[in-house]
Enzyme design. Sequence first.
Site, short mmCIF file in Angstrom:
data_model
loop_
_atom_site.label_atom_id
_atom_site.label_comp_id
_atom_site.label_asym_id
_atom_site.label_seq_id
_atom_site.Cartn_x
_atom_site.Cartn_y
_atom_site.Cartn_z
CD GLN A 1 46.13 31.40 42.17
OE1 GLN A 1 44.96 31.71 42.03
NE2 GLN A 1 47.04 31.68 41.25
CB SER B 1 41.14 36.93 42.12
OG SER B 1 41.92 36.71 41.00
CB SER C 1 39.34 26.73 40.72
OG SER C 1 39.35 27.75 39.75
CD GLU D 1 46.84 31.88 36.49
OE1 GLU D 1 47.39 32.94 36.80
OE2 GLU D 1 45.64 31.64 36.66
CD GLU E 1 40.24 43.83 27.55
OE1 GLU E 1 40.27 42.90 28.39
OE2 GLU E 1 39.31 43.98 26.75
#
Lengths: 374, 407
Positions: free
Chosen positions: B131, B134, B166, B249, B376
């Site tokens: 995937q 990011s 990954s 996810e 967060e």
Amino acid sequence: MNFDFSDDQKMLKEQVRKFLADKCPMKVVRRVLDGDETHAAEVWAGMAELGLMGTAIPEAYGGTGLGPLELCVIAEELGRACAPVPFSSSVYLVTEAIKRWGSEAQKKAWLPRLADGSAIGTLATSEGPQAPTPKSVRVSFADGKLNGIKVPVADGEAATVAVVLVNSGGTGARSLSLALVDLTNGGVARTRVATVDPARKHAQITFSDAKAELLGGKGKGVQLLNELYDGAAVLFAFEQIGGAEAAMWMGRDYALQRQAFGRVIGSYQAIKHKLADVYVKTELARSNAYYGAMMYAEGGADLPIAAAAARVAATDAYDFAAQENIQTHGGIGFTWEADTQFHYRRSRLLALAIGGPTAWKEKLVTRLERKNAA
Amino acid sequence: MDFNDTPEEAAFRQQVRTWLDANATRKSDDKTSIRARVDDPELLKKAKVWQDKKAQAGYARITWPKEYGGLGGTPIQQVIYSQEEANYLVPLGFFDIGLGMCIPTLMAYCGPEVLGRYVKPALHGEEVWCQLFSEPAAGSDVAGIRTRAERDGDGWVINGQKVWTSGAHYSDYGIIITRTDPGVPKHQGLTMFYIDMKSPGVEARPIKQISGAANFNEVFFTNVRVPDSQRVGEVGQGWKVALTTLMNERLAVGTPAGGVDVDELLELARDTELEDGPAIRNASVRGKIAEWYVQSQGLKYTKFRTLTSLSKGQQPGPESSIAKIVAAPKMQDLGAFAMELMGQAGIMTRDVPGAGAFQQQWMFGAGFRIAGGTDEILRNIVAERVLGLPQDIRVDKDVAFNELGKK
């Protein structure tokens, strides 16, 4: 996997919740807190009509013959409402003690009255600012007579019967016993003491040759009290979780309404993350309490560990939820007119009621060591 | 209240056990033997063989419909299978992203031709997927990605860089989110593709982490050509497609197993001498042990509550969202505290109690608090979805992506 309450138990919970929302809103808590009454008698009477006090009392003794799981759901709702009634003293502690260790005569004398709410029980252990230990307990039992002072005693003015931790002679842990006292007989003087939570009144009780009987055998006070506290810890945990959730939603509702710097304060991460942390602690407590409930209900060997874990987690959750609820409210949360105070007061009362978190953490680790050694 | 299977669940568990006994080896009690390295090429080969076996038996994706090679089963059956499989020495972990996130995304947006081509090889472990979301400048704010896809005839040309991918180096395919229109606000200019990782111009480089290991990659795209037929969803609808992937996810990311926890800390405290006696007799040590025990048990029984909902065929409640918020900082704190008990030697990574497991946990804890949603972001999610508090103010909401930061 069936790690949940049954539909019947959830229905009971809903019923109690509705009853308390109707008969015991915050203005009733405020009335008792502000006033002279020992507890909200009309709420107590309504609870008796619902049969709540007799939940875990066998039918033969006038109860409804249900069990610990039903008590758990009731406890949670009482916590949510901050209910100003002597339920924990009378039901979690005294009723349980008499059920477990009372003679047939003692059970016959007290359980039916505890079940219908006409008798109110209290557990009296404390004798001032220190832990009650074989060294510090001075209230004495000899020749069927009780002498000495217990303070503070929860619901001590309203109570009609007490289970008292007494020194019955001898040395060390074997010097302590539990005694059963009819508080309506002579030799009992009670005065109100000032506490942080006047919505649950506490008293000083002075025994002067008050007539008493031993409960559960001489010299077994320490052991029995520990056993009693394990079950009660689970019930207190549910009460604390109910309170924590109520405080969390109170803070959340206020954060959605209060504006600062041009927007509602609930849109700031400082508030969002704080309330998220309250949620996390409350869910951790709930999960631990579920396991405690399961062990309590089935009399599982893991109860001492499960109860201590539930107690530690729930105390942490309610303390945190109540204090951060005030913080979220800001100045208004520190005023007499705000409802935030009820949870702040109650959270500390419940945290200390059967021993504080430090003591329970110590119990937990001691029990873990014992289990790992076995 | 109990932890028991329903009769149907017990029967399914027995069926799974029988199959696993016939096809795999039970784990020894030795915990360390399962610590296999993910990027060992032999392991991938073995994993592909095992995946194929599972797929043939219908266990590769139990909740998928039979037409896609699943079992048409329930979520609780998937849990039961995973619980049982965890007792056997089998290589896992290569196909979770593909089958848990990429293929479900294709299922939601692609036609029968694409699914007919890719679902089966992924299910049988023949093809591995990754995937590509990011980027160096887009982590928590993943809609801020800069990798460009520009039209070129009947296809697209991709340029840019992805990170924290990954398995990019052994993957055959990946789904990639790109920016196709920088002239509109950031969420509106995105488009999703699937891509052949062996295409010219794709280069995966391992990222060395602070732990010294390299579990992830950065992937560079230089003039990579992609036909328009590999577009997933409409042009400009990439964010909506990405949300489908990310929703999956949340179901896939769990707590890493096999680490050290309270039992190991208790053992360490029993065996370690402090200046004033055994660590286990120290009140502050005992207090910490109690607090972490309560957290561990709380997470364990929270999971049991979630499983109960699944067992009853209900949606799990919001309580399942707390797991990583609690587990990740605990991992870090517990590791750090255990190191402290070892005195100055706590900095050593080999000849210490636990053979370095506490040190490793402390090190990985720092990453686990970030991976798959930072502490967060997870608190924001709880605050917004569970407590109904408002979303953060987004100052970039109505600004064209290429105008951001220009003021």
